[in-house]
Design a protein around this motif. Structure first.
Motif, PDB file in Angstrom:
ATOM      1  N   SER A   1       9.302  13.962  -5.101  1.00  0.00           N
ATOM      2  CA  SER A   1      10.179  13.465  -4.038  1.00  0.00           C
ATOM      3  C   SER A   1       9.834  14.093  -2.693  1.00  0.00           C
ATOM      4  CB  SER A   1      11.646  13.753  -4.389  1.00  0.00           C
ATOM      5  OG  SER A   1      12.037  13.016  -5.527  1.00  0.00           O
ATOM      6  N   SER A   2       9.431  15.371  -2.706  1.00  0.00           N
ATOM      7  CA  SER A   2       9.062  16.052  -1.461  1.00  0.00           C
ATOM      8  C   SER A   2       7.853  15.389  -0.821  1.00  0.00           C
ATOM      9  CB  SER A   2       8.751  17.531  -1.734  1.00  0.00           C
ATOM     10  OG  SER A   2       9.851  18.186  -2.312  1.00  0.00           O
ATOM     11  N   LEU A   3       6.820  15.136  -1.615  1.00  0.00           N
ATOM     12  CA  LEU A   3       5.601  14.554  -1.065  1.00  0.00           C
ATOM     13  C   LEU A   3       5.826  13.122  -0.575  1.00  0.00           C
ATOM     14  CD1 LEU A   3       2.851  15.871  -3.515  1.00  0.00           C
ATOM     15  CD2 LEU A   3       3.350  16.617  -1.184  1.00  0.00           C
ATOM     16  N   VAL A   4       6.597  12.358  -1.326  1.00  0.00           N
ATOM     17  CA  VAL A   4       6.864  10.977  -0.904  1.00  0.00           C
ATOM     18  C   VAL A   4       7.690  10.972   0.380  1.00  0.00           C
ATOM     19  CG1 VAL A   4       7.899   8.781  -1.542  1.00  0.00           C
ATOM     20  CG2 VAL A   4       6.725  10.131  -3.276  1.00  0.00           C
ATOM     21  N   THR A   5       8.679  11.851   0.471  1.00  0.00           N
ATOM     22  CA  THR A   5       9.486  11.925   1.685  1.00  0.00           C
ATOM     23  C   THR A   5       8.631  12.372   2.868  1.00  0.00           C
ATOM     24  OG1 THR A   5      11.401  12.516   0.336  1.00  0.00           O
ATOM     25  CG2 THR A   5      11.588  12.864   2.700  1.00  0.00           C
ATOM     26  N   ALA A   6       7.707  13.294   2.631  1.00  0.00           N
ATOM     27  CA  ALA A   6       6.793  13.713   3.696  1.00  0.00           C
ATOM     28  C   ALA A   6       5.961  12.535   4.186  1.00  0.00           C
ATOM     29  CB  ALA A   6       5.882  14.833   3.193  1.00  0.00           C
ATOM     30  N   LEU A   7       5.546  11.661   3.274  1.00  0.00           N
ATOM     31  CA  LEU A   7       4.797  10.466   3.656  1.00  0.00           C
ATOM     32  C   LEU A   7       5.648   9.549   4.530  1.00  0.00           C
ATOM     33  CD1 LEU A   7       2.236   8.737   3.361  1.00  0.00           C
ATOM     34  CD2 LEU A   7       3.203   7.798   1.253  1.00  0.00           C
ATOM     35  N   VAL A   8       6.922   9.407   4.194  1.00  0.00           N
ATOM     36  CA  VAL A   8       7.826   8.585   5.007  1.00  0.00           C
ATOM     37  C   VAL A   8       7.998   9.191   6.398  1.00  0.00           C
ATOM     38  CG1 VAL A   8      10.163   7.678   5.199  1.00  0.00           C
ATOM     39  CG2 VAL A   8       9.029   7.704   2.972  1.00  0.00           C
ATOM     40  N   VAL A   9       8.171  10.506   6.454  1.00  0.00           N
ATOM     41  CA  VAL A   9       8.308  11.184   7.751  1.00  0.00           C
ATOM     42  C   VAL A   9       7.051  10.960   8.590  1.00  0.00           C
ATOM     43  CG1 VAL A   9       8.490  13.435   8.877  1.00  0.00           C
ATOM     44  CG2 VAL A   9       9.956  12.899   6.922  1.00  0.00           C
ATOM     45  N   LEU A  10       5.883  11.063   7.979  1.00  0.00           N
ATOM     46  CA  LEU A  10       4.629  10.830   8.701  1.00  0.00           C
ATOM     47  C   LEU A  10       4.557   9.405   9.255  1.00  0.00           C
ATOM     48  CD1 LEU A  10       1.978  12.658   6.478  1.00  0.00           C
ATOM     49  CD2 LEU A  10       2.727  13.291   8.786  1.00  0.00           C
ATOM     50  N   SER A  11       5.103   8.447   8.502  1.00  0.00           N
ATOM     51  CA  SER A  11       5.088   7.066   8.989  1.00  0.00           C
ATOM     52  C   SER A  11       5.941   6.913  10.246  1.00  0.00           C
ATOM     53  CB  SER A  11       5.567   6.114   7.889  1.00  0.00           C
ATOM     54  OG  SER A  11       6.970   6.170   7.696  1.00  0.00           O
TER      55      SER A  11
ATOM     56  N   ALA B   1       0.827  -1.204   0.000  1.00  0.00           N
ATOM     57  CA  ALA B   1       0.000   0.000   0.000  1.00  0.00           C
ATOM     58  C   ALA B   1       0.862   1.255   0.000  1.00  0.00           C
ATOM     59  CB  ALA B   1      -0.932  -0.008   1.212  1.00  0.00           C
ATOM     60  N   GLY B   2       1.946   1.234   0.779  1.00  0.00           N
ATOM     61  CA  GLY B   2       2.846   2.384   0.807  1.00  0.00           C
ATOM     62  C   GLY B   2       3.531   2.608  -0.521  1.00  0.00           C
ATOM     63  N   SER B   3       3.926   1.517  -1.179  1.00  0.00           N
ATOM     64  CA  SER B   3       4.570   1.655  -2.486  1.00  0.00           C
ATOM     65  C   SER B   3       3.592   2.204  -3.517  1.00  0.00           C
ATOM     66  CB  SER B   3       5.148   0.314  -2.945  1.00  0.00           C
ATOM     67  OG  SER B   3       4.111  -0.625  -3.201  1.00  0.00           O
ATOM     68  N   LEU B   4       2.340   1.776  -3.423  1.00  0.00           N
ATOM     69  CA  LEU B   4       1.307   2.271  -4.339  1.00  0.00           C
ATOM     70  C   LEU B   4       1.060   3.767  -4.113  1.00  0.00           C
ATOM     71  CD1 LEU B   4      -1.032   1.956  -6.367  1.00  0.00           C
ATOM     72  CD2 LEU B   4      -2.460   1.189  -4.454  1.00  0.00           C
ATOM     73  N   LEU B   5       0.863   4.153  -2.849  1.00  0.00           N
ATOM     74  CA  LEU B   5       0.583   5.552  -2.538  1.00  0.00           C
ATOM     75  C   LEU B   5       1.778   6.440  -2.884  1.00  0.00           C
ATOM     76  CD1 LEU B   5      -1.274   7.686  -1.414  1.00  0.00           C
ATOM     77  CD2 LEU B   5      -0.516   7.083   0.897  1.00  0.00           C
ATOM     78  N   GLY B   6       2.982   5.977  -2.532  1.00  0.00           N
ATOM     79  CA  GLY B   6       4.173   6.756  -2.842  1.00  0.00           C
ATOM     80  C   GLY B   6       4.367   6.946  -4.332  1.00  0.00           C
TER      81      GLY B   6
ATOM     82  N   LEU C   1       3.988  10.349  -9.242  1.00  0.00           N
ATOM     83  CA  LEU C   1       3.486  10.552 -10.601  1.00  0.00           C
ATOM     84  C   LEU C   1       2.614  11.802 -10.701  1.00  0.00           C
ATOM     85  CD1 LEU C   1       2.558   6.875 -11.529  1.00  0.00           C
ATOM     86  CD2 LEU C   1       4.387   8.236 -12.536  1.00  0.00           C
ATOM     87  N   LEU C   2       1.746  12.003  -9.715  1.00  0.00           N
ATOM     88  CA  LEU C   2       0.816  13.126  -9.763  1.00  0.00           C
ATOM     89  C   LEU C   2       1.520  14.458  -9.527  1.00  0.00           C
ATOM     90  CD1 LEU C   2      -2.193  11.584  -7.796  1.00  0.00           C
ATOM     91  CD2 LEU C   2      -2.077  12.030 -10.249  1.00  0.00           C
ATOM     92  N   ALA C   3       2.526  14.463  -8.653  1.00  0.00           N
ATOM     93  CA  ALA C   3       3.206  15.720  -8.314  1.00  0.00           C
ATOM     94  C   ALA C   3       4.291  16.092  -9.315  1.00  0.00           C
ATOM     95  CB  ALA C   3       3.797  15.629  -6.915  1.00  0.00           C
ATOM     96  N   GLY C   4       4.770  15.124 -10.077  1.00  0.00           N
ATOM     97  CA  GLY C   4       5.797  15.427 -11.067  1.00  0.00           C
ATOM     98  C   GLY C   4       7.188  15.506 -10.470  1.00  0.00           C
ATOM     99  N   PRO C   5       8.204  15.748 -11.304  1.00  0.00           N
ATOM    100  CA  PRO C   5       9.597  15.713 -10.845  1.00  0.00           C
ATOM    101  C   PRO C   5       9.949  16.809  -9.851  1.00  0.00           C
ATOM    102  CG  PRO C   5       9.451  16.494 -13.120  1.00  0.00           C
ATOM    103  CD  PRO C   5       8.096  15.979 -12.761  1.00  0.00           C
ATOM    104  N   ARG C   6       9.239  17.935  -9.869  1.00  0.00           N
ATOM    105  CA  ARG C   6       9.601  19.026  -8.963  1.00  0.00           C
ATOM    106  C   ARG C   6       9.182  18.753  -7.534  1.00  0.00           C
ATOM    107  NH1 ARG C   6      11.220  21.599  -5.646  1.00  0.00           N
ATOM    108  NH2 ARG C   6      11.477  23.852  -5.426  1.00  0.00           N
ATOM    109  N   TRP C   7       7.971  18.209  -7.334  1.00  0.00           N
ATOM    110  CA  TRP C   7       7.445  18.032  -5.974  1.00  0.00           C
ATOM    111  C   TRP C   7       7.229  16.580  -5.578  1.00  0.00           C
ATOM    112  CZ3 TRP C   7       7.996  21.977  -2.980  1.00  0.00           C
ATOM    113  CH2 TRP C   7       7.955  23.273  -3.510  1.00  0.00           C
TER     114      TRP C   7
END
Length: 217
Positions: free
Chosen positions: A85-95, A67-72, A77-83
């Motif tokens: 990595s930021s959003l995925v890293t934020a998800l990891v921090v939240l975990s 589930a984490g791999s799917l969401l990440g 994909l939705l945020a694109g190359p600029r954002w």
């Protein structure tokens, strides 16, 4: 060959994953948050033996990793190359925050460690797949095989002579992270997760502040 700054940052992410997985392995009494192959074989054995509590735990860890791999991946994909990595890293921090909060509230490890499994799955989407070396991942089985494969190709003159060593560096970074995780748990228990958590926070800040095309792009 992977550029040195990109390789260094990717190795740090992989070491952080190794650190976290060893802490999880100890806390869960022999189960993993990111080593899905190990959890899958344990799940098969638990089903065969009728150990339903173990099957529930290992199955949940595998499912949350997926589930984490799917969401990440969707966030990237939705945020694109600029954002992305930021959003995925934020998800990891939240975990990490959810894991430590669950422990502070007195939940059993079999519950709060599931957050970390989801974060481990998401981490693999932080670094886009570029070049021959897969960076920042939480698993290295394929990486170790590729090191041997690349060495065989290099010996025949069919690949760059030292590319195989980059794959070994990724494996070594996971090993070093695991060593530090074991030592950290011996001294600080579950609070040792604060160290890799701070590493991810540092990456998150760097991703947010970066100029386009910098950091791990």
């Amino acid at each position: 060959m992977t550029p040195t700054p990109q390789l260094s940052l990717g190795l740090l992410l992989t070491a952080s994953a190794g650190f976290s997985d060893v802490v999880s392995f100890i806390e869960l009494g022999g189960h993993f948050t990111s080593f899905v192959s190990g959890n899958t074989t344990q799940l098969g054995d638990a089903l065969a033996q009728g150990s339903w509590s173990v099957a529930l735990l290992t199955g949940s860890l595998v499912g949350l990793f997926f589930a984490g791999s799917l969401l990440g991946s969707l966030l990237a994909l939705l945020a694109g190359p600029r954002w992305g990595s930021s959003l995925v890293t934020a998800l990891v921090v939240l975990s990490f925050l959810a894991t430590l909060a669950g422990a502070a509230l007195g939940s059993p490890p079999r519950q709060f460690m599931l957050f970390l499994a989801a974060g481990a799955g998401a981490q693999n989407a932080i670094v886009p797949s570029t070049g021959s070396v897969r960076l920042g991942t939480t698993f290295v089985t394929g990486t170790l095989f590729t090191a041997g494969q690349d060495l065989a190709l290099a010996l025949r003159g069919l690949a760059p002579p030292w590319r195989w060593a980059q794959h070994l560096l990724v494996w070594s970074s996971l090993l070093l992270g695991g060593l530090l995780g074991g030592l950290g748990y011996a001294y600080a228990g579950l609070n040792a997760l604060l160290l890799p958590g701070l590493v991810y926070v540092g990456f998150l800040i760097a991703f947010i502040l970066r100029r386009p095309g910098k950091v791990l792009d």
